[in-house]
Design a protein around this motif. Structure first.
Motif, PDB file in Angstrom:
ATOM      1  N   GLU A 235       0.784  -1.229   0.122  1.00 60.13           N
ATOM      2  CA  GLU A 235       0.184   0.097  -0.030  1.00 60.13           C
ATOM      3  C   GLU A 235       0.857   1.301   0.016  1.00 60.13           C
ATOM      4  O   GLU A 235       1.708   1.265   0.783  1.00 60.13           O
ATOM      5  CB  GLU A 235      -0.768  -0.104   1.219  1.00 60.13           C
ATOM      6  N   GLY A 236       0.545   1.905  -0.890  1.00 55.67           N
ATOM      7  CA  GLY A 236       1.471   3.473  -1.049  1.00 55.67           C
ATOM      8  C   GLY A 236       2.373   3.003  -2.154  1.00 55.67           C
ATOM      9  O   GLY A 236       2.178   2.409  -3.031  1.00 55.67           O
ATOM     10  N   THR A 237       3.674   4.050  -1.962  1.00 53.61           N
ATOM     11  CA  THR A 237       4.266   4.093  -3.013  1.00 53.61           C
ATOM     12  C   THR A 237       5.819   3.547  -2.461  1.00 53.61           C
ATOM     13  O   THR A 237       6.456   3.898  -1.508  1.00 53.61           O
ATOM     14  CB  THR A 237       4.734   5.645  -3.439  1.00 53.61           C
TER      15      THR A 237
ATOM     16  N   THR B 196       0.457  -0.633  -9.602  1.00 54.96           N
ATOM     17  CA  THR B 196       0.980  -0.089 -10.922  1.00 54.96           C
ATOM     18  C   THR B 196       2.556  -0.029 -10.534  1.00 54.96           C
ATOM     19  O   THR B 196       3.037   0.222  -9.544  1.00 54.96           O
ATOM     20  CB  THR B 196       0.705   1.450 -11.165  1.00 54.96           C
TER      21      THR B 196
ATOM     22  N   HIS C  84       0.070  -1.118 -15.389  1.00 51.46           N
ATOM     23  CA  HIS C  84      -0.993  -1.473 -14.484  1.00 51.46           C
ATOM     24  C   HIS C  84      -1.592  -2.795 -14.410  1.00 51.46           C
ATOM     25  O   HIS C  84      -1.783  -3.288 -15.440  1.00 51.46           O
ATOM     26  CB  HIS C  84      -2.172  -0.241 -14.791  1.00 51.46           C
TER      27      HIS C  84
ATOM     28  N   VAL D  85       3.660   0.702  -7.141  1.00 50.19           N
ATOM     29  CA  VAL D  85       2.571   1.992  -6.456  1.00 50.19           C
ATOM     30  C   VAL D  85       1.540   1.156  -6.316  1.00 50.19           C
ATOM     31  O   VAL D  85       0.518   0.538  -7.303  1.00 50.19           O
ATOM     32  CB  VAL D  85       2.357   3.085  -7.136  1.00 50.19           C
TER      33      VAL D  85
ATOM     34  N   ASP E 116      -2.152   2.129  -4.829  1.00 56.34           N
ATOM     35  CA  ASP E 116      -3.277   3.470  -4.246  1.00 56.34           C
ATOM     36  C   ASP E 116      -4.076   2.963  -3.071  1.00 56.34           C
ATOM     37  O   ASP E 116      -4.140   3.510  -2.091  1.00 56.34           O
ATOM     38  CB  ASP E 116      -3.962   3.833  -5.323  1.00 56.34           C
ATOM     39  N   GLU E 117      -4.369   1.668  -3.066  1.00 51.06           N
ATOM     40  CA  GLU E 117      -4.981   0.839  -1.988  1.00 51.06           C
ATOM     41  C   GLU E 117      -4.342  -0.577  -1.718  1.00 51.06           C
ATOM     42  O   GLU E 117      -3.599  -0.754  -2.388  1.00 51.06           O
ATOM     43  CB  GLU E 117      -6.338   0.713  -2.428  1.00 51.06           C
TER      44      GLU E 117
ATOM     45  N   CYS F 175      -3.052  -3.911  -1.790  1.00 52.69           N
ATOM     46  CA  CYS F 175      -2.830  -4.842  -3.038  1.00 52.69           C
ATOM     47  C   CYS F 175      -2.069  -6.091  -2.290  1.00 52.69           C
ATOM     48  O   CYS F 175      -1.118  -5.928  -1.579  1.00 52.69           O
ATOM     49  CB  CYS F 175      -2.221  -4.029  -4.024  1.00 52.69           C
TER      50      CYS F 175
END
Length: 120
Positions: A35-37, A58, A68, A86, A88-89, A91
């Motif tokens: 989660e996040g980058t 991604t 993606h 990355v 965003d939520e 994964c």
């Protein structure tokens, strides 16, 4: 050995902390919650396969089009290619790479996992 992926992912508490679920032919099958980058990095002599089990991921690249991935899709990042995962939520991903491959590759950061935990 049978690994129940849902149970295995539920036991992983930290994001970006890969856990070894299996080993075969000098390769590790790792599970990670993301989660996040993550950090930009590359693996000098190791390809890395990202297989999304749940969620979306991604993979950013400096020198090519970003990839993606959604659940059920995978992508192989070739050795030596800079990339930045990355999510965003949250994964869930399976990673396939040579045993001993550091999660941050050529970068040493607070996210570097020196001793990988195993899913038991």
């Amino acid at each position: 050995m049978v690994v129940d992926l849902a149970e295995a992912f539920a036991r992983i508490e930290e994001f970006w902390s890969p856990h070894v679920a299996a080993e075969l032919n000098g390769q590790h099958v790792k599970l990670a919650r993301l989660e996040g980058t993550f950090d930009w990095h590359h693996h000098e002599s190791a390809d890395e396969l990202f297989l999304v089990q749940e969620g979306e991921l991604t993979i950013r690249f400096r020198d090519r089009t970003d990839v993606h991935l959604t659940a059920g899709q995978f992508h192989v990042v070739p050795a030596g290619v800079d990339h930045q995962p990355v999510a965003d939520e949250e994964c869930h991903v399976l990673l396939f790479e040579p045993a001993g491959t550091l999660n941050t590759g050529n970068v040493d950061s607070e996210r570097t996992v020196e001793e990988e935990q195993r899913i038991e």
